[in-house]
Design an enzyme around this catalytic site. Sequence first.
Site, PDB file in Angstrom:
ATOM      1  N   GLY A 247      43.389  49.187  49.199  1.00 24.16           N
ATOM      2  CA  GLY A 247      44.501  48.274  49.477  1.00 24.16           C
ATOM      3  C   GLY A 247      44.068  46.822  49.549  1.00 24.16           C
TER       4      GLY A 247
ATOM      5  N   GLU B  93      44.285  40.438  42.129  1.00 21.95           N
ATOM      6  CA  GLU B  93      44.409  40.559  40.669  1.00 21.95           C
ATOM      7  C   GLU B  93      43.408  41.569  40.083  1.00 21.95           C
ATOM      8  OE1 GLU B  93      46.274  40.196  37.363  1.00 21.95           O
ATOM      9  OE2 GLU B  93      47.104  39.302  39.196  1.00 21.95           O
TER      10      GLU B  93
ATOM     11  N   HIS C 225      42.519  44.492  41.400  1.00 26.85           N
ATOM     12  CA  HIS C 225      43.162  45.804  41.502  1.00 26.85           C
ATOM     13  C   HIS C 225      44.293  45.931  40.470  1.00 26.85           C
ATOM     14  CE1 HIS C 225      41.851  45.320  45.890  1.00 26.85           C
ATOM     15  NE2 HIS C 225      41.262  46.448  45.527  1.00 26.85           N
TER      16      HIS C 225
ATOM     17  N   ASP D  89      31.810  46.372  41.673  1.00 26.49           N
ATOM     18  CA  ASP D  89      31.002  47.278  42.499  1.00 26.49           C
ATOM     19  C   ASP D  89      30.131  48.095  41.541  1.00 26.49           C
ATOM     20  OD1 ASP D  89      32.273  46.739  45.209  1.00 26.49           O
ATOM     21  OD2 ASP D  89      34.016  47.163  43.974  1.00 26.49           O
TER      22      ASP D  89
ATOM     23  N   VAL E 109      37.329  40.713  37.771  1.00 27.79           N
ATOM     24  CA  VAL E 109      38.311  39.626  37.714  1.00 27.79           C
ATOM     25  C   VAL E 109      37.889  38.566  38.733  1.00 27.79           C
ATOM     26  CG1 VAL E 109      40.736  39.012  38.007  1.00 27.79           C
ATOM     27  CG2 VAL E 109      40.120  41.217  36.988  1.00 27.79           C
TER      28      VAL E 109
ATOM     29  N   SER F 211      37.904  39.749  45.834  1.00 25.71           N
ATOM     30  CA  SER F 211      37.566  40.838  46.751  1.00 25.71           C
ATOM     31  C   SER F 211      38.542  40.802  47.914  1.00 25.71           C
ATOM     32  CB  SER F 211      36.140  40.647  47.270  1.00 25.71           C
ATOM     33  OG  SER F 211      35.935  41.458  48.408  1.00 25.71           O
TER      34      SER F 211
ATOM     35  N   ARG G  14      37.829  41.340  50.790  1.00 32.17           N
ATOM     36  CA  ARG G  14      37.132  40.734  51.933  1.00 32.17           C
ATOM     37  C   ARG G  14      37.059  39.208  51.840  1.00 32.17           C
ATOM     38  NH1 ARG G  14      33.872  45.837  51.659  1.00 32.17           N
ATOM     39  NH2 ARG G  14      34.068  46.816  53.712  1.00 32.17           N
TER      40      ARG G  14
HETATM   41  P1  AMP Z   1      38.521  48.463  46.798  1.00 30.98           P
HETATM   42  O1  AMP Z   1      39.959  48.434  47.194  1.00 30.98           O
HETATM   43  O2  AMP Z   1      37.777  47.235  47.193  1.00 30.98           O
HETATM   44  O3  AMP Z   1      37.842  49.755  47.170  1.00 30.98           O
HETATM   45  O4  AMP Z   1      38.506  48.419  45.223  1.00 30.98           O
HETATM   46  C1  AMP Z   1      39.238  49.342  44.449  1.00 30.98           C
HETATM   47  C2  AMP Z   1      38.796  49.232  43.021  1.00 30.98           C
HETATM   48  O5  AMP Z   1      39.031  47.918  42.542  1.00 30.98           O
HETATM   49  C3  AMP Z   1      37.289  49.500  42.854  1.00 30.98           C
HETATM   50  O6  AMP Z   1      37.077  50.243  41.654  1.00 30.98           O
HETATM   51  C4  AMP Z   1      36.731  48.114  42.740  1.00 30.98           C
HETATM   52  O7  AMP Z   1      35.516  48.058  42.024  1.00 30.98           O
HETATM   53  C5  AMP Z   1      37.838  47.408  41.985  1.00 30.98           C
HETATM   54  N1  AMP Z   1      37.760  45.962  42.170  1.00 30.98           N
HETATM   55  C6  AMP Z   1      37.609  45.286  43.336  1.00 30.98           C
HETATM   56  N2  AMP Z   1      37.514  43.966  43.095  1.00 30.98           N
HETATM   57  C7  AMP Z   1      37.599  43.790  41.759  1.00 30.98           C
HETATM   58  C8  AMP Z   1      37.551  42.663  40.879  1.00 30.98           C
HETATM   59  N3  AMP Z   1      37.418  41.430  41.337  1.00 30.98           N
HETATM   60  N4  AMP Z   1      37.670  42.882  39.551  1.00 30.98           N
HETATM   61  C9  AMP Z   1      37.805  44.143  39.068  1.00 30.98           C
HETATM   62  N5  AMP Z   1      37.859  45.249  39.834  1.00 30.98           N
HETATM   63  C10 AMP Z   1      37.748  45.081  41.161  1.00 30.98           C
END
Ligand code: AMP
Length: 269
Positions: free
Chosen positions: A24, A28, A30, A142, A168, A177, A179
């Site tokens: 969650g 952009e 996601h 990641d 992105v 991110s 975070r």
């Molecule tokens: P998370 O919600 O942080 O666990 O991320 C969910 C998915 O989105 C994971 O596969 C991440 O690697 C991907 N993700 C997070 N940040 C980015 C980004 N800036 N660009 C592309 N994919 C991302």
Amino acid sequence: MRILRTAAELNWTADKVGFVPTMGAFHEGHLALMRKAKKETGFCVVSLFVNPTQFGKNEDFDKYPRNEDRDFSMAESAGVDAIFAPSTAEVYRDSSTVVQVRGVADLWEGALRPGHFDGVATVVAKLFGLVRPTDAYFGLKDYQQCQVIRAMVRDLFIPVQLHLEETVREPTGLAMSSRNVYLSEDARARASLLSKTLQLARDQIATGEPISTALQIGSKMLAEAGMEVQYFAAVNPAMQPIEQVTSPSRLIAAVRLDGVRLIDNVALA
Ligand code: AMP
């Protein structure tokens, strides 16, 4: 868009199911994965689950940004067909299984965050079992997580086609991110140095600088800008350090800036 809370509600008739697992706090990065999954498979399922088992004891599980209503409307605008947002009890029940990927998970994030990748691999295996996707989409931001999931899918013969998508970024180069909301305005401006330093090191290596020299220069630049460098390394897809460029390979880095942990990486070849 269907909003689903329980395992019993997860049934689809689509030929292809494109799955995007997330925690969650959408941005952009996601949304790009969701749009791609929808475009390539025709049916996109997103999971929204802040997975407790991938957070260390002193990490940010409690304060991780959560805003379901905002996330649901963003997912809907991205063309998502169904969003699975279960409770922890629904996913874990009285689970006794832990999926542990060795080797590729041992260094870097795995060393700094003990147990993190066990939590990631376990929850992704569970979500694959629940959602039963044909295709799954992950972000290369990641990078080590991508390699861990690749190893798990290969070793357990999980019938899912993985799609690993490029990072992105903000216009400054900062990798998006969830975070990043922890960064003050000042820290956010300084944070873009991480991607700039990775790119500089990549360019230096491309023009013949030895990898070790480029890594030293990069680490020094980050430290001089007030970042605590946790690692700055060149690795192959097995996540082993390399001294010569092999294809494919990656520069990976993790720093702490004003108490906020940032990770990023760029392709070397
Ligand atoms: P998370 O919600 O942080 O666990 O991320 C969910 C998915 O989105 C994971 O596969 C991440 O690697 C991907 N993700 C997070 N940040 C980015 C980004 N800036 N660009 C592309 N994919 C991302």
